[in-house]
Design a protein around this motif. Structure first.
Motif, PDB file in Angstrom:
ATOM      1  N   VAL A   1      60.073  19.986  42.262  1.00 53.33           N
ATOM      2  CA  VAL A   1      61.224  20.861  42.492  1.00 53.33           C
ATOM      3  C   VAL A   1      62.225  20.095  43.344  1.00 53.33           C
ATOM      4  CG1 VAL A   1      62.033  22.956  43.655  1.00 53.33           C
ATOM      5  CG2 VAL A   1      59.914  22.997  42.318  1.00 53.33           C
ATOM      6  N   ILE A   2      63.501  20.120  42.960  1.00 46.11           N
ATOM      7  CA  ILE A   2      64.554  19.471  43.729  1.00 46.11           C
ATOM      8  C   ILE A   2      65.257  20.535  44.570  1.00 46.11           C
ATOM      9  CG2 ILE A   2      66.631  18.045  43.666  1.00 46.11           C
ATOM     10  CD1 ILE A   2      64.135  16.654  42.625  1.00 46.11           C
ATOM     11  N   ALA A   3      65.271  20.341  45.881  1.00 38.77           N
ATOM     12  CA  ALA A   3      65.882  21.306  46.797  1.00 38.77           C
ATOM     13  C   ALA A   3      67.068  20.664  47.504  1.00 38.77           C
ATOM     14  CB  ALA A   3      64.862  21.780  47.830  1.00 38.77           C
ATOM     15  N   LYS A   4      67.865  21.484  48.099  1.00 36.10           N
ATOM     16  CA  LYS A   4      69.009  21.024  48.884  1.00 36.10           C
ATOM     17  C   LYS A   4      68.524  20.171  50.053  1.00 36.10           C
ATOM     18  CE  LYS A   4      73.169  22.851  51.161  1.00 36.10           C
ATOM     19  NZ  LYS A   4      73.913  24.089  51.516  1.00 36.10           N
ATOM     20  N   THR A   5      69.301  19.161  50.426  1.00 31.00           N
ATOM     21  CA  THR A   5      68.932  18.262  51.510  1.00 31.00           C
ATOM     22  C   THR A   5      68.773  19.032  52.816  1.00 31.00           C
ATOM     23  OG1 THR A   5      70.151  16.478  50.444  1.00 31.00           O
ATOM     24  CG2 THR A   5      69.602  16.192  52.767  1.00 31.00           C
ATOM     25  N   GLY A   6      67.746  18.709  53.564  1.00 32.51           N
ATOM     26  CA  GLY A   6      67.498  19.351  54.854  1.00 32.51           C
ATOM     27  C   GLY A   6      66.105  19.942  54.913  1.00 32.51           C
TER      28      GLY A   6
ATOM     29  N   HIS B   1      61.226  22.806  53.128  1.00 38.38           N
ATOM     30  CA  HIS B   1      60.087  23.543  53.674  1.00 38.38           C
ATOM     31  C   HIS B   1      59.979  24.915  52.996  1.00 38.38           C
ATOM     32  CE1 HIS B   1      57.165  24.003  57.058  1.00 38.38           C
ATOM     33  NE2 HIS B   1      57.403  25.297  56.862  1.00 38.38           N
ATOM     34  N   THR B   2      61.111  25.591  52.899  1.00 42.31           N
ATOM     35  CA  THR B   2      61.138  26.908  52.259  1.00 42.31           C
ATOM     36  C   THR B   2      60.730  26.820  50.795  1.00 42.31           C
ATOM     37  OG1 THR B   2      62.875  27.677  53.760  1.00 42.31           O
ATOM     38  CG2 THR B   2      62.604  28.879  51.696  1.00 42.31           C
ATOM     39  N   ALA B   3      61.235  25.796  50.103  1.00 39.15           N
ATOM     40  CA  ALA B   3      60.904  25.627  48.680  1.00 39.15           C
ATOM     41  C   ALA B   3      59.419  25.349  48.484  1.00 39.15           C
ATOM     42  CB  ALA B   3      61.738  24.495  48.083  1.00 39.15           C
ATOM     43  N   ALA B   4      58.819  24.552  49.371  1.00 35.45           N
ATOM     44  CA  ALA B   4      57.383  24.260  49.255  1.00 35.45           C
ATOM     45  C   ALA B   4      56.558  25.527  49.426  1.00 35.45           C
ATOM     46  CB  ALA B   4      56.981  23.218  50.294  1.00 35.45           C
TER      47      ALA B   4
ATOM     48  N   THR C   1      53.781  19.919  48.840  1.00 34.32           N
ATOM     49  CA  THR C   1      54.040  18.709  49.622  1.00 34.32           C
ATOM     50  C   THR C   1      55.529  18.409  49.602  1.00 34.32           C
ATOM     51  OG1 THR C   1      51.888  17.799  48.966  1.00 34.32           O
ATOM     52  CG2 THR C   1      53.512  16.240  49.847  1.00 34.32           C
ATOM     53  N   TYR C   2      56.068  18.071  50.737  1.00 28.47           N
ATOM     54  CA  TYR C   2      57.447  17.587  50.754  1.00 28.47           C
ATOM     55  C   TYR C   2      57.572  16.425  51.726  1.00 28.47           C
ATOM     56  CZ  TYR C   2      58.404  20.059  55.209  1.00 28.47           C
ATOM     57  OH  TYR C   2      58.385  20.498  56.512  1.00 28.47           O
TER      58      TYR C   2
END
Length: 606
Positions: free
Chosen positions: A391-396, A401-404, A412-413
């Motif tokens: 999954v590609i999430a917004k930088t930061g 963390h929220t996406a994981a 894992t991120y």
């Protein structure tokens, strides 16, 4: 060393007014909340410290007295900077909906305005307001932390002062104070010792237990070569903690009863300790990863340093990268992308091994969260070789963390800069319980049993609150030991596509907008069209047509300055440089660029 407790006093309005008046907001100054808090030149921090200390107390009050945290640090920034990171009661970042209030607080001129802002946000002082506070080794951090404590006491909050501590330890301490937020409270018994001692013992005990599983795969005793790792502490606070770890490892193995060849344990050689050299200057994770250079070793030593197995922290020890020096003296870098691949591969292998005895393991959703900055080769490897979801999430950190948490049972991120962790959800702990019922009476040499033993120690080894250089150091070392790999073997899993990063200063960064994960620009509308044309043109001239190797570039507005950050990657460094140069020229032209135009080729287009 136990933290110092500062007990609350009756709210002292006169003292608060004196502090707010003395530490007033400079004229024509607007403070802005960043990724995790505020970060500026240290001389600008006192007004923010006073106001955000009050804000933290109110945040604790809004959570019915659940403790929150303040960390005085500027992370990987140079010594002259400082900042304030905020830990929410779950050990993570402040909720996004509270960030605007934090910005308003940082810019409020007096107590009346602060209370009006609080009332507007349905936040009021409560009977219980508890704030953990810690600081890094910067020369001005002690003064700033004392100012925060003074402000909190004047507001009527209880303060738990941890002194010199890493950022991840402070976040862990906050989480440990709120066991209702822990993924499985049964995994965290109270040891009666200090928070920091408990934090380090949890990591070390889990690490030793994980290493001990290797011998169970062999029918005869194997002598493993003694291992040593050089740890570049960036002349920061991590340098105060790493020297303790060798002693704690030795004490633990003597008292735990775990049978383990002591040569299996890695010996840490810390360098670049506080006072050895300038903080984060030509050393540390940020320097090594961004500049692609070996760190300067400021520590004076007569020893021949092992440059074949090196880890670099950043100034507050929440980032880590690994690296080595090859036979030609060049850097071999294992950054956050490489860590993500190593860790996710290990997790999936162990869960798959467990699934042969516990079919429920097949239902566990494992995956990786990356940002647009992740190297394209790592993403391709994860999808095509590891065969895991990406999954590609917004930088930061707050976004990944929220996406994981949201997408995976085991998420894992790792950002490319080396900040990352593994999050274990409710279903993972259900798996451990089912595995215990199935395997507790079986042979210890059964592969499924060993997988269960490995998986069940990971939530104690891996910091569940935030990325943690010390925790990640031991996690990576354990995986490499169990696999029998060195850094070179690990590094050969895939080859990074050459890349280039730069930034262009603009008149107003708010004119640039992107899609949710920042992979495409949505305005100005011409910008993405021009970037697509540049990528298509380079792809047509590429020696290979494979999609995984397609040239890629994206732009995103900076979160802290009027600038646009640019990332480009291609099949050669020459092409990556050319693509970054063209992207910079397009931003400069279409987004009202100012100052010098960055160029990595002899000519740049305008």
């Amino acid at each position: 060393m136990r933290p110092c407790m500062h007990y609350p006093e009756v709210p002292n309005t006169n003292e608060l007014n004196r502090l707010l008046k003395h530490f007033s907001i400079p004229p024509k100054t607007k403070f802005t909340y960043g990724t995790a808090g505020f970060r500026y030149h240290h001389e600008l921090l006192p007004p923010i410290i006073v106001r955000i200390a009050i804000f933290a107390a109110l945040r604790s009050s809004s959570l019915d007295g659940e403790p929150v945290g303040l960390m005085i640090t500027a992370s990987h920034n140079p010594e002259q900077d400082n900042g304030l990171k905020i830990s929410d009661s779950n050990g993570g970042m402040l909720p996004i909906e509270w960030e605007a209030m934090a910005t308003d607080f940082a810019n409020a001129k007096n107590l009346k305005l602060l209370m009006e802002i609080a009332a507007k946000n349905n936040s009021q002082p409560g009977k219980e307001m508890i704030v953990h506070i810690g600081r890094d080794t910067r020369s001005h951090s002690l003064h700033l932390s004392q100012l925060a404590i003074r402000s909190l006491k004047a507001f009527g909050a209880m303060v738990i002062d941890h002194g010199l501590v890493t950022t991840p330890a402070l976040h862990y301490n906050v989480l440990r104070s709120n066991v209702n937020h822990m993924p499985n409270a049964l995994l965290y018994g109270s040891s009666g010792t200090s928070f920091e001692k408990e934090y380090l013992n949890s990591i070390i005990g889990s690490y030793v237990s994980l290493l001990s599983t290797k011998s169970q795969l062999y029918t005869q005793k194997i002598h493993w070569n003694k291992r040593s790792m050089l740890v570049d502490c960036a002349c920061g606070v991590g340098g105060l903690k790493v020297p303790l770890l060798n002693q704690m490892i030795e004490e633990f193995t003597e008292n735990s009863g775990i049978l383990l060849d002591t040569s299996s344990l890695v010996h840490l050689t810390p360098v670049n300790l506080p006072g050895d050299g300038p903080l984060n200057e030509r050393c540390g994770a940020e320097y090594v990863q961004k500049q692609q250079k070996l760190p300067v070793i400021y520590t004076e030593t007569d020893e021949t340093l092992n440059m074949e197995y090196v880890a670099s922290f950043d100034g507050d020890a929440d980032r880590i990268v690994f690296h080595a020096k090859d036979v030609d003296g060049n850097l071999v870098l294992l950054d956050g992308d490489k860590i993500a691949v190593l860790v996710s591969s290990f997790l999936q292998e162990e869960i798959e091994a467990l699934s042969t005895a516990v079919p429920f393991a097949k239902s566990i959703r494992c995956g990786i969260v990356q940002t647009a900055y992740a190297n394209g080769s790592s993403t391709a490897y994860l999808k095509n070789v590891v065969k895991t979801d990406v999954v590609i999430a917004k930088t930061g950190v707050k976004h990944v963390h929220t996406a994981a948490h949201h997408h995976f049972d085991v998420g894992t991120y790792f950002e490319a800069n080396g900040h990352g962790t593994v999050l274990f959800g409710k279903k993972f702990f259900e798996l451990l319980a089912k595995a215990e019922q199935c395997l507790v009476s079986t042979s210890r040499k059964n592969r499924s049993n060993i997988a269960w033993q490995r998986l069940r120690v990971l939530p104690r080894l891996v910091n569940q609150a935030v990325g943690d250089a010390i925790s990640d150091l031991f996690l990576v070392d354990a995986i490499l030991y169990l696999k029998g790999w060195n850094l070179y073997t690990w590094g050969q899993l895939y080859s990074d596509m050459p890349s280039r990063q730069c930034k262009v200063k603009v008149q107003d960064r708010t004119m640039i907008h992107t899609n949710e994960n920042e992979t495409k620009a949505t305005s100005p509308i011409q910008l993405q069209m021009a970037l697509d044309a540049a990528m298509d043109a380079m792809a047509k001239n590429s020696p290979t047509g494979r999609q995984a190797n397609r040239p890629r570039a994206f732009v995103r507005p900076s979160g802290t300055e009027d600038a646009v950050r640019i990332y480009a990657e291609a099949n050669s460094q020459k092409d990556a440089d050319a693509l970054a140069t063209e992207a910079a020229a397009l931003v400069y032209k279409l987004c009202n660029g100012t100052g010098n135009l960055p160029s990595f080729t002899k000519e740049s287009k305008l």
